[in-house]
Design a protein around this motif. Structure first.
Motif, PDB file in Angstrom:
ATOM      1  N   MET A  62       0.857  -1.204   0.000  1.00 55.16           N
ATOM      2  CA  MET A  62       0.000   0.000   0.000  1.00 55.16           C
ATOM      3  C   MET A  62       0.889   1.250   0.000  1.00 55.16           C
ATOM      4  O   MET A  62       1.775   1.380   0.841  1.00 55.16           O
ATOM      5  CB  MET A  62      -0.877  -0.033   1.252  1.00 55.16           C
ATOM      6  CG  MET A  62      -1.545   1.278   1.582  1.00 55.16           C
ATOM      7  SD  MET A  62      -3.149   1.466   0.848  1.00 55.16           S
ATOM      8  CE  MET A  62      -4.098   0.357   1.865  1.00 55.16           C
ATOM      9  N   GLU A 119     -10.307   3.515  -8.719  1.00 62.71           N
ATOM     10  CA  GLU A 119     -11.481   3.096  -7.934  1.00 62.71           C
ATOM     11  C   GLU A 119     -11.645   4.095  -6.802  1.00 62.71           C
ATOM     12  O   GLU A 119     -10.741   4.273  -5.984  1.00 62.71           O
ATOM     13  CB  GLU A 119     -11.290   1.674  -7.408  1.00 62.71           C
ATOM     14  CG  GLU A 119     -11.359   0.637  -8.514  1.00 62.71           C
ATOM     15  CD  GLU A 119     -11.120  -0.777  -7.996  1.00 62.71           C
ATOM     16  OE1 GLU A 119     -11.613  -1.122  -6.901  1.00 62.71           O
ATOM     17  OE2 GLU A 119     -10.405  -1.526  -8.690  1.00 62.71           O
ATOM     18  N   GLU A 164     -11.667   4.190  -0.439  1.00 61.47           N
ATOM     19  CA  GLU A 164     -10.446   3.921   0.311  1.00 61.47           C
ATOM     20  C   GLU A 164     -10.304   2.440   0.646  1.00 61.47           C
ATOM     21  O   GLU A 164     -11.292   1.860   1.109  1.00 61.47           O
ATOM     22  CB  GLU A 164     -10.491   4.713   1.620  1.00 61.47           C
ATOM     23  CG  GLU A 164      -9.251   5.537   1.848  1.00 61.47           C
ATOM     24  CD  GLU A 164      -9.346   6.322   3.137  1.00 61.47           C
ATOM     25  OE1 GLU A 164      -8.596   5.956   4.058  1.00 61.47           O
ATOM     26  OE2 GLU A 164     -10.182   7.236   3.218  1.00 61.47           O
ATOM     27  N   PRO A 165      -9.174   1.757   0.493  1.00 63.09           N
ATOM     28  CA  PRO A 165      -7.994   2.284  -0.172  1.00 63.09           C
ATOM     29  C   PRO A 165      -8.246   2.421  -1.670  1.00 63.09           C
ATOM     30  O   PRO A 165      -8.901   1.576  -2.275  1.00 63.09           O
ATOM     31  CB  PRO A 165      -6.927   1.211   0.098  1.00 63.09           C
ATOM     32  CG  PRO A 165      -7.698  -0.053   0.262  1.00 63.09           C
ATOM     33  CD  PRO A 165      -9.003   0.338   0.874  1.00 63.09           C
ATOM     34  N   VAL A 210      -7.695   2.227  -5.558  1.00 65.02           N
ATOM     35  CA  VAL A 210      -6.956   1.303  -6.424  1.00 65.02           C
ATOM     36  C   VAL A 210      -6.773   2.000  -7.766  1.00 65.02           C
ATOM     37  O   VAL A 210      -7.748   2.397  -8.414  1.00 65.02           O
ATOM     38  CB  VAL A 210      -7.698  -0.038  -6.610  1.00 65.02           C
ATOM     39  CG1 VAL A 210      -6.815  -1.012  -7.398  1.00 65.02           C
ATOM     40  CG2 VAL A 210      -8.087  -0.626  -5.261  1.00 65.02           C
ATOM     41  N   LYS A 244      -1.865  -2.703 -10.898  1.00 68.70           N
ATOM     42  CA  LYS A 244      -2.750  -1.877 -10.071  1.00 68.70           C
ATOM     43  C   LYS A 244      -2.044  -1.618  -8.748  1.00 68.70           C
ATOM     44  O   LYS A 244      -1.330  -2.482  -8.241  1.00 68.70           O
ATOM     45  CB  LYS A 244      -4.114  -2.523  -9.885  1.00 68.70           C
ATOM     46  CG  LYS A 244      -4.105  -3.868  -9.242  1.00 68.70           C
ATOM     47  CD  LYS A 244      -5.527  -4.378  -9.102  1.00 68.70           C
ATOM     48  CE  LYS A 244      -5.500  -5.680  -8.318  1.00 68.70           C
ATOM     49  NZ  LYS A 244      -6.810  -6.236  -8.072  1.00 68.70           N
ATOM     50  N   GLU A 254      -2.439   0.104  -4.791  1.00 72.12           N
ATOM     51  CA  GLU A 254      -3.355   0.613  -3.758  1.00 72.12           C
ATOM     52  C   GLU A 254      -2.715   1.791  -3.043  1.00 72.12           C
ATOM     53  O   GLU A 254      -1.501   1.798  -2.808  1.00 72.12           O
ATOM     54  CB  GLU A 254      -3.646  -0.486  -2.741  1.00 72.12           C
ATOM     55  CG  GLU A 254      -4.590  -1.535  -3.282  1.00 72.12           C
ATOM     56  CD  GLU A 254      -5.075  -2.481  -2.189  1.00 72.12           C
ATOM     57  OE1 GLU A 254      -5.976  -3.262  -2.497  1.00 72.12           O
ATOM     58  OE2 GLU A 254      -4.552  -2.432  -1.053  1.00 72.12           O
ATOM     59  N   ARG A 297      -3.472   5.164  -0.008  1.00 71.57           N
ATOM     60  CA  ARG A 297      -4.373   5.790   0.975  1.00 71.57           C
ATOM     61  C   ARG A 297      -5.026   7.036   0.381  1.00 71.57           C
ATOM     62  O   ARG A 297      -6.146   7.375   0.721  1.00 71.57           O
ATOM     63  CB  ARG A 297      -3.582   6.161   2.233  1.00 71.57           C
ATOM     64  CG  ARG A 297      -3.033   4.935   2.966  1.00 71.57           C
ATOM     65  CD  ARG A 297      -2.029   5.345   4.029  1.00 71.57           C
ATOM     66  NE  ARG A 297      -2.665   6.024   5.146  1.00 71.57           N
ATOM     67  CZ  ARG A 297      -2.007   6.782   6.024  1.00 71.57           C
ATOM     68  NH1 ARG A 297      -0.703   6.968   5.896  1.00 71.57           N
ATOM     69  NH2 ARG A 297      -2.636   7.356   7.017  1.00 71.57           N
TER      70      ARG A 297
END
Ligand SMILES: Cc1cc2nc3c(=O)[nH]c(=O)nc-3n(C[C@H](O)[C@H](O)[C@H](O)COP(=O)(O)OP(=O)(O)OC[C@H]3O[C@@H](n4cnc5c(N)ncnc54)[C@H](O)[C@@H]3O)c2cc1C
Length: 296
Positions: free
Chosen positions: A1, A82, A85-86, A88, A95, A97, A99
């Protein structure tokens, strides 16, 4: 992340990445590599870099970012985000992720449909006197407005030359504007504009119905559009062209921030860099404080 994904590696995105790198954040910057000013040979008015090539400005910034281990720079186009949260962030290859997301994708210019326009754009056909006015000073300049509301831009252009012709091309001048132009000694050519005559990228004349007018540089204001990735997010707009952001740089989609040309009608590389840095200060402050509180 990742802490933040930055979409767009122009002045805004690169300046933001520098702030995040120095704030010990883990960020990934994706850039599709299509600089808005790529058609220009030089970036003017950027403090300490006046006259640098657009590609060189980016290369210097990327070299500086390489000192910060938390910053990854990837040459890839973001296809979709997307919106939860989180977040994407999808490219054609991967892809990621994150914050938070910071949009720094700039705008798309749609040039007027005129023969010769593309060859001259950014070289002898220009849009911004703060960027290129000095290089055109005292030359015979032309201005091709799209709408009546743009007409008074001619009064600004007169600051760089006393030889200015407005090609009204069907745009109507009211009595007040005619009087302003007369006082400012701005010529008006009302004939329909049919094309540009150039040698390579050097404009020679604006071709009008029944003749042509020798012109050194022509100023136009292309229609500007948001990029597809921004349009798909359905964000609240400030006006027809600019994405709305609050005082923290956050868009109407919580967690998605934006900075640079896409958020304002006033465009400039230094302004975009400053906006990117300012958004990163605010976003980093919010992220860091919330991380500390989560530890309780
Ligand atoms: C012809 C021209 C000449 C100019 N000359 C000057 C000048 O001399 N001086 C000056 O101060 N300003 C100049 N400007 C204005 C200046 O270029 C902009 O204000 C500045 O580049 C805006 O920076 P930005 O980071 O907001 O966007 P940009 O510089 O437009 O950068 C956005 C980046 O995001 C990338 N991107 C877009 N979509 C995606 C996606 N989906 N995924 C990944 N990346 C994406 C683009 O490829 C691009 O690299 C000029 C503009 C033009 C059009």
């Amino acid at each position: 992340m990742r802490d933040v994904v930055i979409v767009g590696g122009g002045p805004a995105g690169l300046a933001a990445a520098l702030v995040f790198g120095r704030s010990r954040k883990r960020v990934t910057l994706f850039d599709a590599g299509e600089a808005r000013n790529a058609a220009s040979e030089h970036v003017h008015g950027f403090l300490s870099r006046d006259g640098v090539k657009p590609s060189e400005l980016r290369a210097i910034a990327r070299a500086e970012l390489a000192r910060y281990s938390g910053v990854e720079v990837r040459d890839a186009r973001v296809l979709s985000i997307e919106k939860r949260e989180p977040f994407v962030v999808h490219t054609d290859r991967e892809k990621v992720e994150a914050r938070r997301v910071l949009l720094c994708v700039g705008l798309l210019d749609e040039l007027p449909q005129l023969a010769g326009m593309t060859a001259c754009w950014g070289k002898s056909v220009l849009h911004c006197p703060y960027c290129h006015g000095w290089e055109c000073r005292e030359k015979h300049l032309g201005f091709l407005p799209r709408t009546e509301t743009e007409l008074d831009f001619a009064l600004l252009l007169r600051g760089w030359t006393d030889r200015l012709t407005v090609f009204s091309n069907g745009v109507k001048l009211d009595a007040e504007m005619k009087a302003d132009f007369e006082t400012a000694k701005i010529r008006v050519d009302e004939r329909r504009v049919v094309g540009l005559r150039s040698e390579g990228c050097d404009l020679r004349a604006v071709q009008v119905e029944g003749g042509e007018v020798a012109i050194d540089n022509l100023f136009v204001h292309p229609v500007q559009r948001q990029t597809p990735v921004v349009a798909a997010l359905g964000l609240r707009m400030l006006d027809e062209n600019s994405v709305w952001v609050d005082e923290h740089g956050e868009t109407s989609a919580p967690g998605i921030y934006a900075a640079g040309d896409l958020t304002t009608p006033i465009h400039g590389a230094l302004l975009a860099a400053a906006a990117g840095a300012a958004a990163a200060y605010k976003l980093n402050t919010a992220l860091t404080k919330s991380s500390m509180r989560e530890k309780r």
